[in-house]
Design a protein around this motif. Structure first.
Motif, short mmCIF file in Angstrom:
data_model
loop_
_atom_site.label_atom_id
_atom_site.label_comp_id
_atom_site.label_asym_id
_atom_site.label_seq_id
_atom_site.Cartn_x
_atom_site.Cartn_y
_atom_site.Cartn_z
N MET A 6 0.86 -1.18 0.00
CA MET A 6 0.00 0.00 0.00
C MET A 6 0.89 1.23 0.00
SD MET A 6 -3.07 -1.22 2.54
CE MET A 6 -4.08 0.23 2.24
N CYS A 22 -1.04 0.68 7.41
CA CYS A 22 -2.25 0.83 6.62
C CYS A 22 -3.11 -0.40 6.85
CB CYS A 22 -1.92 0.97 5.13
SG CYS A 22 -1.05 2.48 4.72
N ILE A 24 -7.02 -2.46 5.53
CA ILE A 24 -8.13 -2.54 4.58
C ILE A 24 -9.33 -3.10 5.30
CG2 ILE A 24 -8.97 -3.53 2.42
CD1 ILE A 24 -6.06 -3.72 1.49
N ILE A 60 -8.03 -10.16 -0.67
CA ILE A 60 -9.27 -9.46 -1.01
C ILE A 60 -10.23 -10.51 -1.57
CG2 ILE A 60 -10.29 -7.69 -2.50
CD1 ILE A 60 -8.49 -6.60 -0.26
N TYR A 66 -13.77 -1.13 -1.08
CA TYR A 66 -13.07 -1.37 0.18
C TYR A 66 -12.64 -0.04 0.76
CZ TYR A 66 -13.13 -6.19 -1.28
OH TYR A 66 -13.57 -7.43 -1.67
N TRP A 67 -12.42 -0.02 2.07
CA TRP A 67 -11.97 1.18 2.77
C TRP A 67 -10.48 1.03 3.08
CZ3 TRP A 67 -15.19 5.30 4.01
CH2 TRP A 67 -16.55 5.10 3.73
N LEU A 68 -9.68 2.03 2.68
CA LEU A 68 -8.26 2.05 2.96
C LEU A 68 -8.01 2.98 4.14
CD1 LEU A 68 -6.93 2.27 -0.70
CD2 LEU A 68 -7.50 0.24 0.63
N ALA A 120 -3.77 0.77 -2.97
CA ALA A 120 -3.30 -0.58 -2.72
C ALA A 120 -2.92 -1.24 -4.06
CB ALA A 120 -4.40 -1.40 -2.05
#
Length: 124
Positions: A6, A22, A24, A60, A66-68, A120
């Motif tokens: 990321m 980071c 996810i 994934i 998706y939220w980073l 990502a």
């Protein structure tokens, strides 16, 4: 697929050597859902306005939203705000644990005007 790294844009006024991770999270109908994975901690390159990379191996499950998330070990690392306006960023402001990121989002204190550059690298 698997996220292998990321990247997040850091700001020059941060303190070099502070740690950043980071994460996810899955999307739950437009809100932050279950934690899928967290990167290892890496010392920031703050002091320079540049991209910061953290390695990871986060699975994934399917194509989608998706939220980073970026989380630091203190308030010194600075993430560069790229632009004003939507989409807006949200913050947990101290309630998202750096040492042990929660399996679900702890709650948002407010919505903030601005966009952050975080992405990502997904490999299939």
């Amino acid at each position: 697929g698997t996220v292998t790294s990321m990247f997040i844009r850091t700001h020059a006024d941060g303190t070099p050597g502070d740690n950043l991770k980071c994460a996810i999270h899955a999307d739950a109908s437009g809100t932050i859902g279950t934690l899928l994975g967290v990167t290892s901690a890496s010392a920031t390159n703050n002091g320079n306005d540049e991209w910061f990379q953290v390695a990871c191996s986060i699975t994934i499950p399917a194509p989608g939203d998706y939220w980073l998330v970026a989380v630091a070990n203190n308030f010194n690392p600075k993430v560069a705000k790229e632009a004003a306006g939507p989409p807006q960023m949200i913050m947990a402001n101290g309630t998202y644990s750096y040492a042990s990121p929660p399996s679900s989002w702890p709650g948002t204190d407010a919505t903030y005007d601005g966009q952050l550059s975080i992405y990502a690298v997904l490999e299939y």
